[in-house]
Write a protein that holds these residues in place. Sequence first.
Motif, short mmCIF file in Angstrom:
data_model
loop_
_atom_site.label_atom_id
_atom_site.label_comp_id
_atom_site.label_asym_id
_atom_site.label_seq_id
_atom_site.Cartn_x
_atom_site.Cartn_y
_atom_site.Cartn_z
N LYS A 177 0.75 -1.02 0.18
CA LYS A 177 -0.40 0.16 0.07
C LYS A 177 0.83 1.16 0.19
O LYS A 177 0.41 2.06 -0.55
N SER A 181 0.33 3.06 -3.51
CA SER A 181 -1.13 3.52 -3.63
C SER A 181 -0.61 4.97 -2.90
O SER A 181 -1.27 5.80 -3.04
N LEU A 187 -3.06 2.43 -7.45
CA LEU A 187 -3.95 1.29 -7.31
C LEU A 187 -4.34 2.02 -6.22
O LEU A 187 -3.86 2.14 -5.65
N PRO A 188 -5.42 1.48 -5.72
CA PRO A 188 -6.51 1.76 -4.69
C PRO A 188 -5.67 1.45 -3.50
O PRO A 188 -5.50 0.34 -3.71
N VAL A 189 -6.49 1.80 -2.54
CA VAL A 189 -5.54 2.00 -1.19
C VAL A 189 -6.60 0.48 -0.30
O VAL A 189 -6.02 -0.27 -0.07
N SER A 194 -15.02 0.69 -6.23
CA SER A 194 -15.23 2.01 -5.89
C SER A 194 -16.52 2.24 -5.52
O SER A 194 -17.34 1.62 -5.71
N ASP A 226 -11.94 -1.41 -12.58
CA ASP A 226 -12.20 -1.43 -11.54
C ASP A 226 -11.66 -1.88 -10.13
O ASP A 226 -10.89 -2.00 -9.46
N ARG A 229 -8.33 -4.01 -10.54
CA ARG A 229 -7.43 -3.04 -9.87
C ARG A 229 -7.57 -3.14 -8.47
O ARG A 229 -6.33 -2.82 -7.26
N HIS A 230 -8.28 -3.41 -7.30
CA HIS A 230 -9.02 -3.09 -6.27
C HIS A 230 -8.80 -4.19 -6.03
O HIS A 230 -7.91 -4.48 -4.52
#
Length: 363
Positions: A177, A181, A187-189, A194, A226, A229-230
């Motif tokens: 992270k 991130s 990249l998403p944290v 989303s 999305d 990516r998560h």
Amino acid sequence: MSSTTTAPPTTPGGAPRRQERSSGGSLGRYIAMRALLVIPTVFILVTVVFIVMRATGDPITAALGGKLPPAQLAEAIHNAGYDRPIIVQYFEYLGQIFTGNFGTTLSDNRPVVEVLVTYGTATLELAFYALLVAFIVGIPLGMVAAYVRDRWGDAVLRVFAILCYATPVFFAGMLLKLVFSVWLGVLPVAGRASTGSELEMQFLPFSTGIYTIDAILTGDPAVLGDVLRHAVLPAIALGLLTAGVFLRLVRTNVIGTLSTDYVDAARSRGVAERRLVTKHAYRPALIPIVTVIGLQIALLLGGAVLTETTFEWKGLGFMLAEYLQARDFVAVQGIVAMLAVIVALTNFVVDIIAALIDPRVRY
């Protein structure tokens, strides 16, 4: 003194009859034996969960002790039946488990089965991605380590394998992270998707709870991107734990296979060492991988608790941590019992696959 010899049995045509092999290695008998072993395994696991949970007292006192007057607390314990003898509670618990009733949570008054169904798909999805990362990273690098054995590349890969399965999952997650991130911002944290993607998936007429499938059903590539990516960082953090085990296992077995007679024969015909690794020694070395997948599933489910908490991935591991914090032992008991059943059934399936791949396992 004359000696008599017994002639081998012959067929009506006079040809020697081949002795029939024992049916002890039949696949059907092996499957039946493994299926029967699942029952005591699940029984023992469920019993251990019950004993451990009751070792700290009854769930009502654990969750509400100090929050209610003693009279109301005693009434709540009596209404829930936790003041009865422990053996009576145990057999009632077994009856509920075998009928699919895991009880009702104390903190939010939800059926535990509903919690398992709602959040189990998230844990299943994460475990799948983590196992995919373990295969993609561990198997090729294990082959490379076998190809460059006893050289500096082999030493580097062995150190990498040790770091993979020795590094705590939560530390690996925090490090990923921080790099991808916070520093790089690519990249998403946290989370599974989303807010916009989750809202779009909620309008589906039928939702599976597995975000990857639901994102595909929306028909929107942006939603699928999305969701994927998560999933990257949680899958890597959890998958590297198993990738290190696969790397060492593949390396050891490929090196062992390279010393067999049929590989030596291929080497004497001038087959390149690289081809020997990728073609001749590759598949036999994968058989031990199949046999340890069951154990790795248990490891992944254990690591999912820390991974889901680190990335706020709302699965069974995340909810288990929440219910532990709330001291909701009914929910904890139900989730742990279900995870135990999943591990037992997974090992059963893996044993069958191993028997299909390698008939020697059946004996």
